[in-house]
Design a protein around this motif. Structure first.
Motif, PDB file in Angstrom:
ATOM      1  N   ARG A 104      54.500  55.212 -42.542  1.00 48.75           N
ATOM      2  CA  ARG A 104      55.539  54.645 -43.407  1.00 48.75           C
ATOM      3  C   ARG A 104      55.723  53.146 -43.154  1.00 48.75           C
ATOM      4  NH1 ARG A 104      57.883  59.739 -42.412  1.00 48.75           N
ATOM      5  NH2 ARG A 104      59.092  58.917 -40.647  1.00 48.75           N
ATOM      6  N   GLU A 113      53.017  55.965 -50.826  1.00 55.46           N
ATOM      7  CA  GLU A 113      52.911  57.073 -49.871  1.00 55.46           C
ATOM      8  C   GLU A 113      52.522  58.364 -50.590  1.00 55.46           C
ATOM      9  OE1 GLU A 113      55.669  59.352 -46.535  1.00 55.46           O
ATOM     10  OE2 GLU A 113      56.159  57.305 -47.110  1.00 55.46           O
ATOM     11  N   ASP A 129      61.254  49.687 -51.826  1.00 50.66           N
ATOM     12  CA  ASP A 129      61.436  51.141 -51.641  1.00 50.66           C
ATOM     13  C   ASP A 129      60.651  51.917 -52.686  1.00 50.66           C
ATOM     14  OD1 ASP A 129      63.103  50.721 -49.506  1.00 50.66           O
ATOM     15  OD2 ASP A 129      64.958  50.928 -50.654  1.00 50.66           O
ATOM     16  N   VAL A 141      52.759  51.371 -44.787  1.00 48.60           N
ATOM     17  CA  VAL A 141      52.908  51.427 -46.250  1.00 48.60           C
ATOM     18  C   VAL A 141      53.986  50.449 -46.705  1.00 48.60           C
ATOM     19  CG1 VAL A 141      53.738  52.883 -48.138  1.00 48.60           C
ATOM     20  CG2 VAL A 141      52.027  53.773 -46.567  1.00 48.60           C
ATOM     21  N   ARG A 142      55.076  50.374 -45.958  1.00 54.57           N
ATOM     22  CA  ARG A 142      56.167  49.483 -46.361  1.00 54.57           C
ATOM     23  C   ARG A 142      55.749  48.015 -46.269  1.00 54.57           C
ATOM     24  NH1 ARG A 142      61.178  50.075 -47.807  1.00 54.57           N
ATOM     25  NH2 ARG A 142      62.583  48.280 -47.673  1.00 54.57           N
ATOM     26  N   ALA A 190      56.890  51.598 -52.029  1.00 51.43           N
ATOM     27  CA  ALA A 190      56.500  52.340 -50.827  1.00 51.43           C
ATOM     28  C   ALA A 190      56.456  53.835 -51.094  1.00 51.43           C
ATOM     29  CB  ALA A 190      57.465  52.028 -49.684  1.00 51.43           C
ATOM     30  N   GLN A 191      57.445  54.348 -51.820  1.00 52.74           N
ATOM     31  CA  GLN A 191      57.463  55.774 -52.139  1.00 52.74           C
ATOM     32  C   GLN A 191      56.261  56.156 -52.993  1.00 52.74           C
ATOM     33  OE1 GLN A 191      61.297  56.422 -53.968  1.00 52.74           O
ATOM     34  NE2 GLN A 191      62.417  55.888 -52.093  1.00 52.74           N
ATOM     35  N   SER A 246      53.611  47.363 -49.167  1.00 50.74           N
ATOM     36  CA  SER A 246      54.412  47.391 -50.398  1.00 50.74           C
ATOM     37  C   SER A 246      55.210  46.107 -50.564  1.00 50.74           C
ATOM     38  CB  SER A 246      55.361  48.592 -50.377  1.00 50.74           C
ATOM     39  OG  SER A 246      54.631  49.803 -50.347  1.00 50.74           O
ATOM     40  N   SER A 302      52.988  62.309 -42.872  1.00 46.99           N
ATOM     41  CA  SER A 302      53.870  61.190 -43.218  1.00 46.99           C
ATOM     42  C   SER A 302      54.737  60.867 -42.001  1.00 46.99           C
ATOM     43  CB  SER A 302      54.742  61.559 -44.423  1.00 46.99           C
ATOM     44  OG  SER A 302      55.618  60.519 -44.741  1.00 46.99           O
ATOM     45  N   ASN A 303      54.159  60.102 -41.068  1.00 41.84           N
ATOM     46  CA  ASN A 303      54.895  59.772 -39.850  1.00 41.84           C
ATOM     47  C   ASN A 303      55.437  58.344 -39.910  1.00 41.84           C
ATOM     48  OD1 ASN A 303      52.649  58.082 -39.267  1.00 41.84           O
ATOM     49  ND2 ASN A 303      51.594  59.825 -38.327  1.00 41.84           N
ATOM     50  N   ALA A 304      56.152  57.955 -38.858  1.00 46.11           N
ATOM     51  CA  ALA A 304      56.795  56.634 -38.841  1.00 46.11           C
ATOM     52  C   ALA A 304      55.768  55.508 -38.918  1.00 46.11           C
ATOM     53  CB  ALA A 304      57.648  56.494 -37.583  1.00 46.11           C
TER      54      ALA A 304
END
Length: 412
Positions: free
Chosen positions: A325, A304, A297, A328-329, A300-301, A332, A320-322
Motif C-alpha cells: 500500500r 491496488e 486515495d 502504491v500510494r 491508490a485504490q 499514485s 495487500s500489506n502495508a
C-alpha cells in the motif's frame, strides 16, 4: 488544497421549509389522544422538533450548496464536509462547507528534461530465447524410455491426500498435473518428487504459510501423502528449416528474422514507456505542487485493485500489506501530480482532443485487445469510459510535447 466558505439561507426560506415539514408531519404523525392529522403544532414540535429541524437543515443544504459552489466558481474534488449551525424556525440558517479543490498552478516547467532511451536492438541471445520458447510450444510429451527417476522439467501427474492433525482433510485423493521445478507446487513437494519413479509414494511434511489463501490452514503443519502416478518428458524439435515451416516461416533464417523483428518491436515499446516514465518523474521533480489527498486515495485504490486482479489472472497471490500500500500510494501521488501538471500544460497551450484523435484511440485499443473497432466503440459509448479515453489521449499528446522538447540520449 482545502477551501471553506459559509452559506447563509434567508429566514423566509427557512420558515417556508419548516412549515412544509410540519404540514407533511401533521398528516402522517400518530399521536396518542389525537385523531390522525389533528395533533396541534406545539405538540408536534415538542415530540418531533429535533428531527424536523435536522431534516429541514439537510434539505436546505441540498437545495443551496450547488448554487453556492457555482457562485463561488469552484469545483470540489471531494464530497464537501458540512458543518451546520443550529436551525431556528424564524431566523436565517447558515452552514460551513469544506472541501478539496485543485491547487492553483502556473508556470509549469516542462522543457529541456534530460533522459535516456534504452536500447531497442535485439541481441542474438534474445532471439535464441524466442526460438527456445517456440521449441517448447512445439514439443511433444512422452514417457521416458528407458524409465528413469523424475527430474526438473518433467511433467508429473500426482495424486495426494492431505492430513492435518491426524485427520484427512478430504477422503478422496486429489490429482494434479505439473511441471517439476516450475514453482506451482509447494517447494517441499516439488523437491520430494525429484528422484521418484512412477508409482512410488512419499509422505511430505510441511508448515503452511501464515498468509495462506485458506484461513483454516494458515501456520498449520500438514502431511501430504503423495503418489507419482505418471511421468512424461518433453521431446523438443530440431531447430532447422522444417521446424521453421511448422512455425509459419519458409526457412530458419526467415524465422530468426521474424523473431528479431518481434523482439525489437517489444523493445521499442518498452523504451517508449521507459522514456515516458522518466519524463513523468522529471516533470514532478521540477514542479513539486501539493496534491489533493482525495485524488491520491482514489488513484491508490484503483491501482491496488488492478494489481490484485492482475495477480489473480496469472494464478498468483498478492497480499495487500502495508508495504504494498505504501508503494502504491507513492506511485499514485506521482501520477496525480503529473496529471494535474499536464492538464495545466494543455490549458496553457490550448491542446485539444479531436474526433480524429478519438478514432485513432479506438483503433489502438482494438489492436491491443484483439477486438474489432466497432466493439471497442460500443464499449466506450459509456460517458465515463469515453471521458477516461479522452483524458488518456490528452496526456499522450502532452507527453509527446514534453518528449519533443527533451534531450534524449540513446543507450549504446
Amino acid at each position: 488544497m482545502l477551501l471553506e466558505f459559509v452559506v447563509e439561507v434567508p429566514a423566509e426560506q427557512v420558515r417556508s421549509e419548516v412549515e412544509k415539514a410540519y404540514t407533511v408531519l401533521q398528516r402522517t404523525a400518530r399521536v396518542r389522544g389525537y385523531r390522525p392529522g389533528k395533533a396541534p403544532r406545539n405538540i408536534l414540535s415538542h415530540l418531533y422538533g429535533g428531527r424536523v429541524h435536522a431534516d429541514v437543515a439537510q434539505r436546505l443544504v441540498d437545495a443551496t450548496l450547488n448554487k453556492a459552489l457555482a457562485e463561488q466558481s469552484v469545483q470540489p474534488l471531494s464530497q464537501p464536509a458540512i458543518a451546520p449551525a443550529e436551525l431556528r424556525p424564524d431566523a436565517s440558517f447558515s452552514y460551513k462547507a469544506r472541501f478539496e479543490v485543485r491547487p492553483e498552478i502556473s508556470g509549469v516547467k516542462w522543457e529541456g528534461f534530460e533522459v535516456k532511451r534504452p536500447s531497442v536492438k535485439a541481441s542474438d541471445e534474445m532471439v535464441d530465447a524466442e526460438i527456445a520458447g517456440l521449441r517448447r510450444k512445439h514439443a511433444t510429451l512422452q514417457s521416458p524410455d528407458p524409465e528413469r527417476p523424475a527430474k526438473v522439467g518433467d511433467v508429473a501427474t500426482i495424486t495426494f491426500k492431505l492430513e492435518i492433525g491426524g485427520e484427512f482433510l478430504d477422503q478422496k485423493e486429489q490429482e494434479v498435473e505439473t511441471e517439476l521445478g516450475s514453482g506451482h507446487l509447494f517447494k517441499e513437494i516439488d523437491e520430494a518428487l525429484i528422484g521418484m519413479n512412477a508409482g512410488e509414494h512419499k509422505d511430505v511434511r510441511l508448515t503452511f504459510p501464515a498468509q495462506h489463501q485458506n484461513p483454516e490452514l494458515r501456520s498449520k503443519e500438514g502431511v501430504f501423502h503423495v503418489t507419482l502416478k505418471d511421468l512424461r518428458e518433453r521431446i523438443y524439435p530440431e531447430v532447422d528449416d522444417e521446424f521453421a515451416k511448422d512455425c509459419g516461416e519458409e526457412s530458419l533464417e526467415a524465422l530468426r528474422a521474424s523473431q528479431r523483428a518481434k523482439v525489437e518491436k517489444e523493445l521499442t515499446q518498452k523504451a517508449s514507456d521507459a522514456v515516458a516514465e522518466q519524463l513523468v518523474m522529471e516533470i514532478c521533480k521540477a514542479n513539486p505542487i501539493p496534491v489533493p489527498p482525495s485524488l491520491v486515495d482514489q488513484q491508490a485504490q484503483l491501482a491496488e485493485r488492478e494489481l490484485l486482479a492482475a495477480a489473480r489472472r496469472q494464478g498468483q497471490r498478492l497480499d495487500s500489506n502495508a508495504d504494498l500500500r505504501a508503494r502504491v500510494r507513492l506511485d499514485s501521488e506521482m501520477k496525480v501530480r503529473a496529471g494535474l501538471l499536464m492538464a495545466e500544460i494543455a490549458k496553457e497551450k490550448e491542446v485539444k482532443v479531436t474526433e480524429a484523435d478519438i478514432e485513432k484511440g479506438y483503433e489502438e485499443l482494438a489492436e491491443q485487445s484483439g477486438k474489432n473497432v466497432a466493439k471497442v466503440k460500443a464499449e466506450y459509448r459509456d460517458p465515463k469510459k469515453r471521458e477516461l479515453l479522452i483524458g488518456m489521449i490528452l496526456e499522450d499528446k502532452i507527453l509527446d510535447m514534453i518528449e519533443a522538447a527533451a534531450k534524449i540520449t540513446d543507450a549504446a
